[in-house]
Each structure stands twice: as C-alpha cells, then as structure tokens.
Write a protein that holds these residues in place. Structure first.
Motif, PDB file in Angstrom:
ATOM      1  N   PRO A  81      -8.814   8.260   9.069  1.00  0.00           N
ATOM      2  CA  PRO A  81      -7.365   8.421   9.238  1.00  0.00           C
ATOM      3  C   PRO A  81      -6.680   8.325   7.869  1.00  0.00           C
ATOM      4  O   PRO A  81      -7.049   7.488   7.049  1.00  0.00           O
ATOM      5  N   GLY A  83      -2.822   8.277   5.893  1.00  0.00           N
ATOM      6  CA  GLY A  83      -1.358   8.296   5.885  1.00  0.00           C
ATOM      7  C   GLY A  83      -0.901   8.959   4.603  1.00  0.00           C
ATOM      8  O   GLY A  83      -1.251  10.103   4.306  1.00  0.00           O
ATOM      9  N   GLY A  84      -0.153   8.232   3.786  1.00  0.00           N
ATOM     10  CA  GLY A  84       0.367   8.803   2.533  1.00  0.00           C
ATOM     11  C   GLY A  84      -0.651   8.788   1.398  1.00  0.00           C
ATOM     12  O   GLY A  84      -0.361   9.233   0.294  1.00  0.00           O
ATOM     13  N   ASN A  85      -1.822   8.250   1.661  1.00  0.00           N
ATOM     14  CA  ASN A  85      -2.904   8.163   0.652  1.00  0.00           C
ATOM     15  C   ASN A  85      -2.448   7.414  -0.605  1.00  0.00           C
ATOM     16  O   ASN A  85      -2.797   7.799  -1.713  1.00  0.00           O
ATOM     17  N   THR A  86      -1.686   6.354  -0.397  1.00  0.00           N
ATOM     18  CA  THR A  86      -1.275   5.523  -1.543  1.00  0.00           C
ATOM     19  C   THR A  86      -2.071   4.214  -1.594  1.00  0.00           C
ATOM     20  O   THR A  86      -1.810   3.366  -2.450  1.00  0.00           O
ATOM     21  N   GLY A  87      -2.990   4.046  -0.674  1.00  0.00           N
ATOM     22  CA  GLY A  87      -3.775   2.806  -0.627  1.00  0.00           C
ATOM     23  C   GLY A  87      -4.543   2.598  -1.922  1.00  0.00           C
ATOM     24  O   GLY A  87      -4.911   3.563  -2.607  1.00  0.00           O
ATOM     25  N   HIS A 152       3.202   6.038   4.495  1.00  0.00           N
ATOM     26  CA  HIS A 152       3.672   6.203   5.877  1.00  0.00           C
ATOM     27  C   HIS A 152       3.828   4.833   6.534  1.00  0.00           C
ATOM     28  O   HIS A 152       3.045   3.918   6.229  1.00  0.00           O
ATOM     29  N   ASN A 156       1.321   1.672   6.501  1.00  0.00           N
ATOM     30  CA  ASN A 156       1.776   0.298   6.223  1.00  0.00           C
ATOM     31  C   ASN A 156       1.269  -0.660   7.305  1.00  0.00           C
ATOM     32  O   ASN A 156       0.771  -1.739   7.004  1.00  0.00           O
ATOM     33  N   SER A 158      -1.254  -0.163   9.348  1.00  0.00           N
ATOM     34  CA  SER A 158      -2.719  -0.208   9.347  1.00  0.00           C
ATOM     35  C   SER A 158      -3.272  -1.054   8.209  1.00  0.00           C
ATOM     36  O   SER A 158      -4.418  -1.509   8.275  1.00  0.00           O
ATOM     37  N   THR A 159      -2.488  -1.234   7.139  1.00  0.00           N
ATOM     38  CA  THR A 159      -2.930  -2.111   6.045  1.00  0.00           C
ATOM     39  C   THR A 159      -2.226  -3.471   6.096  1.00  0.00           C
ATOM     40  O   THR A 159      -2.465  -4.307   5.236  1.00  0.00           O
ATOM     41  N   GLY A 162       2.331  -5.684   2.491  1.00  0.00           N
ATOM     42  CA  GLY A 162       3.239  -6.792   2.213  1.00  0.00           C
ATOM     43  C   GLY A 162       4.505  -6.284   1.546  1.00  0.00           C
ATOM     44  O   GLY A 162       5.481  -5.960   2.196  1.00  0.00           O
ATOM     45  N   GLU A 212      -7.015  -1.184   9.070  1.00  0.00           N
ATOM     46  CA  GLU A 212      -7.330  -0.114   8.122  1.00  0.00           C
ATOM     47  C   GLU A 212      -8.038   1.089   8.757  1.00  0.00           C
ATOM     48  O   GLU A 212      -8.995   1.637   8.195  1.00  0.00           O
ATOM     49  N   VAL A 218      -3.270   4.601  14.712  1.00  0.00           N
ATOM     50  CA  VAL A 218      -1.909   4.244  15.137  1.00  0.00           C
ATOM     51  C   VAL A 218      -1.078   5.536  15.158  1.00  0.00           C
ATOM     52  O   VAL A 218      -1.067   6.284  14.171  1.00  0.00           O
ATOM     53  N   GLU A 429      -2.871  -8.316   0.238  1.00  0.00           N
ATOM     54  CA  GLU A 429      -2.082  -7.310   0.968  1.00  0.00           C
ATOM     55  C   GLU A 429      -2.673  -5.902   0.945  1.00  0.00           C
ATOM     56  O   GLU A 429      -2.370  -5.101   1.818  1.00  0.00           O
ATOM     57  N   ASN A 466     -13.427   5.644  10.359  1.00  0.00           N
ATOM     58  CA  ASN A 466     -13.407   5.133   8.985  1.00  0.00           C
ATOM     59  C   ASN A 466     -14.672   4.364   8.598  1.00  0.00           C
ATOM     60  O   ASN A 466     -14.606   3.189   8.207  1.00  0.00           O
TER      61      ASN A 466
HETATM   62  P1  FAD Z   1      -3.172   5.316   3.289  1.00  0.00           P
HETATM   63  O1  FAD Z   1      -3.377   4.997   1.860  1.00  0.00           O
HETATM   64  O2  FAD Z   1      -3.177   6.756   3.654  1.00  0.00           O
HETATM   65  O3  FAD Z   1      -4.186   4.537   4.190  1.00  0.00           O
HETATM   66  C1  FAD Z   1      -4.431   3.170   4.019  1.00  0.00           C
HETATM   67  C2  FAD Z   1      -5.417   2.680   5.098  1.00  0.00           C
HETATM   68  O4  FAD Z   1      -4.830   2.759   6.381  1.00  0.00           O
HETATM   69  C3  FAD Z   1      -6.682   3.522   5.193  1.00  0.00           C
HETATM   70  O5  FAD Z   1      -7.745   2.697   5.560  1.00  0.00           O
HETATM   71  C4  FAD Z   1      -6.380   4.514   6.302  1.00  0.00           C
HETATM   72  O6  FAD Z   1      -7.557   4.961   6.958  1.00  0.00           O
HETATM   73  C5  FAD Z   1      -5.523   3.686   7.221  1.00  0.00           C
HETATM   74  N1  FAD Z   1      -4.486   4.434   7.946  1.00  0.00           N
HETATM   75  C6  FAD Z   1      -3.438   5.122   7.430  1.00  0.00           C
HETATM   76  N2  FAD Z   1      -2.654   5.584   8.429  1.00  0.00           N
HETATM   77  C7  FAD Z   1      -3.234   5.183   9.587  1.00  0.00           C
HETATM   78  C8  FAD Z   1      -2.901   5.336  10.966  1.00  0.00           C
HETATM   79  N3  FAD Z   1      -1.808   5.981  11.352  1.00  0.00           N
HETATM   80  N4  FAD Z   1      -3.724   4.785  11.894  1.00  0.00           N
HETATM   81  C9  FAD Z   1      -4.842   4.111  11.518  1.00  0.00           C
HETATM   82  N5  FAD Z   1      -5.195   3.939  10.236  1.00  0.00           N
HETATM   83  C10 FAD Z   1      -4.398   4.470   9.285  1.00  0.00           C
HETATM   84  N6  FAD Z   1       0.728  -2.414  -0.784  1.00  0.00           N
HETATM   85  C11 FAD Z   1       1.277  -3.578  -0.416  1.00  0.00           C
HETATM   86  O7  FAD Z   1       0.812  -4.197   0.542  1.00  0.00           O
HETATM   87  N7  FAD Z   1       2.345  -4.107  -1.095  1.00  0.00           N
HETATM   88  C12 FAD Z   1       2.904  -3.484  -2.147  1.00  0.00           C
HETATM   89  O8  FAD Z   1       3.850  -3.990  -2.753  1.00  0.00           O
HETATM   90  C13 FAD Z   1       2.359  -2.238  -2.552  1.00  0.00           C
HETATM   91  N8  FAD Z   1       2.892  -1.554  -3.573  1.00  0.00           N
HETATM   92  C14 FAD Z   1       2.328  -0.387  -3.964  1.00  0.00           C
HETATM   93  C15 FAD Z   1       2.896   0.294  -5.037  1.00  0.00           C
HETATM   94  C16 FAD Z   1       2.347   1.484  -5.478  1.00  0.00           C
HETATM   95  C17 FAD Z   1       2.963   2.207  -6.633  1.00  0.00           C
HETATM   96  C18 FAD Z   1       1.202   2.012  -4.820  1.00  0.00           C
HETATM   97  C19 FAD Z   1       0.586   3.302  -5.265  1.00  0.00           C
HETATM   98  C20 FAD Z   1       0.644   1.343  -3.746  1.00  0.00           C
HETATM   99  C21 FAD Z   1       1.197   0.141  -3.309  1.00  0.00           C
HETATM  100  N9  FAD Z   1       0.665  -0.561  -2.225  1.00  0.00           N
HETATM  101  C22 FAD Z   1       1.226  -1.741  -1.834  1.00  0.00           C
HETATM  102  C23 FAD Z   1      -0.521  -0.059  -1.518  1.00  0.00           C
HETATM  103  C24 FAD Z   1      -0.181   0.994  -0.418  1.00  0.00           C
HETATM  104  O9  FAD Z   1       0.989   1.645  -0.677  1.00  0.00           O
HETATM  105  C25 FAD Z   1      -0.086   0.356   0.934  1.00  0.00           C
HETATM  106  O10 FAD Z   1      -1.359  -0.120   1.296  1.00  0.00           O
HETATM  107  C26 FAD Z   1       0.419   1.266   2.043  1.00  0.00           C
HETATM  108  O11 FAD Z   1       0.649   0.496   3.194  1.00  0.00           O
HETATM  109  C27 FAD Z   1      -0.525   2.404   2.386  1.00  0.00           C
HETATM  110  O12 FAD Z   1       0.147   3.339   3.207  1.00  0.00           O
HETATM  111  P2  FAD Z   1      -0.315   4.852   3.266  1.00  0.00           P
HETATM  112  O13 FAD Z   1       0.479   5.548   4.293  1.00  0.00           O
HETATM  113  O14 FAD Z   1      -0.335   5.471   1.926  1.00  0.00           O
HETATM  114  O15 FAD Z   1      -1.801   4.689   3.813  1.00  0.00           O
END
Ligand code: FAD
Ligand code: MLT
Ligand code: ZN
Length: 472
Positions: A81, A83-87, A152, A156, A158-159, A162, A212, A218, A429, A466
């Motif tokens: 899965p 989301g925004g791939n920012t993990g 996304h 958020n 799923s991780t 914080g 995750e 979700v 987090e 995953n």
């Molecule tokens: P993704 O990176 O796409 O996925 C993250 C995980 O969740 C993966 O395991 C994926 O398989 C799973 N996933 C995604 N969507 C779903 C879904 N719908 N259902 C089931 N599983 C799913 N994190 C913090 O906690 N605190 C911070 O302050 C913080 N600051 C950041 C700042 C920057 C500049 C960057 C690049 C990252 C930061 N992060 C932070 C990390 C990241 O942004 C978070 O973990 C965020 O919640 C990931 O969201 P995403 O949509 O990009 O998920």
C-alpha cells in the motif's frame, strides 16, 4: 539506493502475468493500472530503497480496493500500500516486485461537522487539503508535519504519524475515532465511529493505526478535529546549553501549559545546514548551540501574547534564555515554522543521511548526539539533533558525503543498543518499515513480537500485505 535490499530473499509469491494485468485493467480501466513510468512509485523518499514493481494500481473506491486484494490473495500476489510516499523507513515502496496499491484517487473529504468537530475523509486525501477543508468551517486537523503537502491522511494513520502538535492533541490513537480497512482477503472491515466514546468490544481500529500497511489497507477514517485557535503565537529562542533547554521546557509547561501547542528543539548544526541549503530561510537569531520553537494557541490574543512575553522575559532574567523573538503575525509565524520544517530537507538534500527517530528520557535526550559525534569523528560531515522535545522524541541525524560503510558500522546497531539501555523507543514516530525491521527487538519484548506475528498470520495468512516490512 544502497545494497541493503540485495540480500532479501523473495517470498514465495506468484509472479505477475499478462492475464493478471488484463484483470486489473478491466477492473480499473487502463489509466489506473499503470505498467509504465513507475520510477516514482518504486523509489523511497530518501532514495535508499528501490523496488522493481511492474504494476501500480490506483483504485477509486473501497469496492475496487476490496476486489484487488481478493484477487491478489487468491493468486498470492504481494502488494505494498502506498500513500504519499513520504515515509522515512522504506515502508511504502516495493522491496522486490510487489504490486503498488496507491490510495491517491481515494482523496475526498466526505464530511466535516463544525458542531461535533468530526470529519470523515478518504485515506488518500493529502493532509494539507484535509486541513484546508477543516479550516473552512473553523476546525483544524490535530496533526501537522513537514510532509503535509504530499503525505496522505491514510499514510499518517498507517504510520501513527506524530509531528509537531502531539504535545497538545496527543497522537492519532486518540484523534482517530474510526477506520474502514480492507483486509488481505478483500473483506471490508467497517470500524467507523462518529463518537469519542464507544466501548463496544475490542478496540480493533487501533490495529490499523501504526501497522504500516501490514494488516490491512485503510480506505476511510473519521477524525476528531479541534476548533482552530483564534490566537497563535510563536517564539523562537536561542539557548546556551541543553540544561537550559530542559529548564525552559519545564517553565513552558508551568507558565504556558493551557495554551502550549508545540515545543520543538533544533541544534545549531541542524539549523545551519538548513540555512546554508535554503537561502530563502531567514533565522531571526543566530550564534547559539540550541534553539527552541515554542508555539501557543489560545483564544485571547492579548492575553496569550502577554503570557509568552513574560515567559521569555523571566527566562532571560534567569539566564536560561539568551535571545528570542515572539510573533503573532500569521506571515511571520509561518516563516518561523518554515525554518523548522526545512531542517530535515536541508540534511537530506545536502548529502547522504542516516536518520534516527528515537524516544529517550528527557534528561538523557541530547547526550547521544555528542556521543555519536565522537564515535563518527571526521567520517561524518554533520552529526546533529532536533525534534519534538515536548514528546521526548529526538531526531538524530548523521550525514556523510555518500553512503559510507565505516560510518554505518559505527552508528548501527550502537544507536539502538544505546536507546534500548535507556528503555527508549527505536522508532518514536516514523515506524519500522523495511529499514528498521532487524532492530525491532531492541524495543519490543520477544513475547510481544510473537503475538505480533500471530496477529499478522491471522489477518493475512498468505502474507501478501507489505511483505519484508516491520517483522523479519
Ligand atoms: P507512505 O510513505 O506512502 O506510507 C507509509 C507507510 O504506511 C507504508 O508502510 C505504507 O505501506 C503504509 N500506508 C500508506 N497508506 C496506507 C493506507 N491507506 N493503508 C494502509 N497502509 C498504508 N513523520 C512523523 O511521524 N512526524 C513528522 O514530523 C514527520 N515529518 C516529516 C517531514 C518530512 C519532510 C518528511 C519527508 C517526512 C516526515 N515524516 C514525519 C514521515 C512521513 O511523512 C510520515 O510517516 C507520513 O505519515 C507518511 O505518510 P504517507 O502518506 O507519505 O505514507
Ligand atoms: C521531523 O520532525 O522533521 C520529521 O520527523 C522528519 C525527520 O525526522 O527528519
Ligand atoms: Zn518528527
């Protein structure tokens, strides 16, 4: 991308065939079953992990997610899965050839109720867009982080992300009232709830907050959104020692407690890297080893401003705060926040960066940065610390010009052993994902890990969701 995925043994999954692709094209339409230009979906934000997926699926409804997973489960096709791939732990990209299931099209805010403060939103909604919709009716999403323009809300959740407001609103286990998740076999699990209080049986929604993408996908959630504050003030202050940082934190809790909405720490190396990297940033003060960003959010501008000014003034009189600036002007507030938000990007863009996200007891919070600087010596270009002081969450970062095995060995597993000895958390987090799965035992008891494995087997017996993440 480094060599770290090379040793991974591909699981016993089926290999994608033309027939499979035809099934998905029929289900979603060719535009949403992509087989070309997949680089952005295959590579992680840190550019450390690159997978080799041949198919990206973009469902537009929960029913489509369900049909995809049912098919993949029957065929034993592995799925990641996304989301925004920012993990930041390599959790959102394939390790081998898993199908990428992108939630990007499930992006609607379905309702925002200004009376109850409850919003219902699809998982693929970008955090910033969700917050804008909440703000339109005077609410705010109780979660804010630097990646808000691309992460996304489903990612958020799923991780269990914080971010910078946990000190005020707590984490997502409190704010998320309900989730809808699709299980590996395609079953839709409706755990939606529109109430803060609901003690009907096991609180299963929590399984999907922070797992995750390993237990389900979700697709929708409901969230309790606080009313936005009328007055927001930000102080950016310089301090001479970590001891002064701790005294100032205690003073902030004592004197600003009911309006405190953020308490962040940045050390001078972290700040200077961001300032060098991004010339558009302007720091109002300079020349101190430590900086704190303290935000208050309340309902009475004059009252809050008086309080924060008094807090700074008395800290300066005691010699704990050296210099500082306070602003309630929305533009200036944003400028100061920008400095904090650009700190991780400054480090990531400058060079290769080993990133650690740990919870440590506050009294020992910063020691590891000095210890690590000593251990790495001239091999590292920057060793710095910043993070969510208010939540005891330190971001330790070690930079070098490129991936360097010598540094890698000096830093890992040392950082995890150190954290474990202090009974801290090796992932405060960001999660475990792929990068930290070999280190889970530093923070989790073997019995607990055993039960995690059993839960995984129960919910995803074929292990299609995953794989290669969280549990090894
Ligand atoms: P993704 O990176 O796409 O996925 C993250 C995980 O969740 C993966 O395991 C994926 O398989 C799973 N996933 C995604 N969507 C779903 C879904 N719908 N259902 C089931 N599983 C799913 N994190 C913090 O906690 N605190 C911070 O302050 C913080 N600051 C950041 C700042 C920057 C500049 C960057 C690049 C990252 C930061 N992060 C932070 C990390 C990241 O942004 C978070 O973990 C965020 O919640 C990931 O969201 P995403 O949509 O990009 O998920
Ligand atoms: C932050 O607080 O800035 C994020 O968690 C990202 C990071 O650790 O660099
Ligand atoms: Zn953080």
């Amino acid at each position: 991308p480094s060599q770290i995925t090379d040793n991974v043994q591909r699981g016993n999954y089926a290999t994608l065939t033309d027939k499979d692709v035809a099934f998905f094209e029929h289900l979603l339409g060719k535009n949403f079953a992509l087989t070309e230009d997949l680089e952005g979906y295959n590579i992680c934000f840190l550019k450390r992990i690159r997978g080799n997926s041949k198919l990206v699926l973009k469902p537009g409804t929960t029913a489509e997610v369900s049909a995809i997973l049912k098919y993949c489960n029957e065929r034993k096709l592995a799925v990641v899965p996304q989301g925004g791939n920012t993990g930041l732990v390599g959790g959102s990209v394939p390790i081998c050839d898993e199908i990428v299931l992108s939630l990007a099209r499930l992006n609607k805010v379905l309702s925002v109720d200004e009376v109850t403060g409850i919003a219902v939103v699809e998982a693929g909604c970008i955090l910033e867009n969700f917050d804008q919709k909440a703000r339109d009716v005077g609410l705010t999403v109780p979660l804010d982080l630097g990646a808000k323009a691309s992460c996304h809300i489903g990612g958020n959740v799923s991780t269990n992300a914080g971010g910078v407001r946990v000190v005020r609103y707590g984490n997502l286990h409190g704010s998320v009232l309900g989730v809808e998740a699709v299980l590996a076999n395609g079953q839709v699990l409706d755990l939606m709830s529109n109430f803060k209080k609901d003690n009907t049986g096991y609180h299963m929604k929590h399984l999907f907050i922070g797992s995750e993408g390993t237990l389900g996908v979700v697709t929708k959630l409901s969230m309790l959104c606080p009313h936005s504050s009328k007055a927001v003030n930000v102080a950016f202050i310089g301090l001479n020692s970590f001891d002064d940082v701790l005294k100032t934190f205690v003073s902030a809790k004592r004197n600003l407690g009911e309006i405190l909405s953020s308490c962040e720490l940045i050390d001078e190396r972290a700040l200077n890297t961001a300032l060098e990297q991004f010339k558009f940033l302007n720091s109002p003060i300079s020349g101190y080893p430590f900086y704190m960003l303290i935000e208050t959010s309340g309902s009475n501008g004059d009252h809050d401003e008086d309080k924060i000014n008094q807090f700074i003034g008395s800290g300066m009189e005691r010699g704990e705060i050296q210099d500082g600036t306070v602003t309630g002007d929305p533009g200036k507030v944003q400028e100061i926040w920008k400095i904090r938000e650009m700190v991780p990007l400054g480090l990531i863009e400058k060079s290769f960066c080993f990133k650690y996200d740990i919870s440590l007891p506050l009294r020992d919070f910063y020691n590891i940065v000095d210890v690590m600087r000593e251990r790495c010596g001239p091999h590292a270009t920057v060793v710095c610390g910043y993070g969510h002081l208010g939540d005891s969450n330190l971001h330790l970062n070690v930079s070098c010009n490129e991936f360097n095995d010598e540094i890698y060995k000096r830093v890992e597993p040392f950082v995890y052993e150190y954290t474990s000895k202090l009974k801290g958390s090796i992932s405060a987090e960001h999660g475990i994902g792929f990068l930290k799965k070999d280190y889970l035992h530093y923070s989790k008891d073997p019995v607990a890990i055993g039960w995690m494995r059993d839960m995984k087997k129960l919910l995803d017996p074929n292990g299609i969701l995953n794989p290669y993440k969280v549990l090894n």
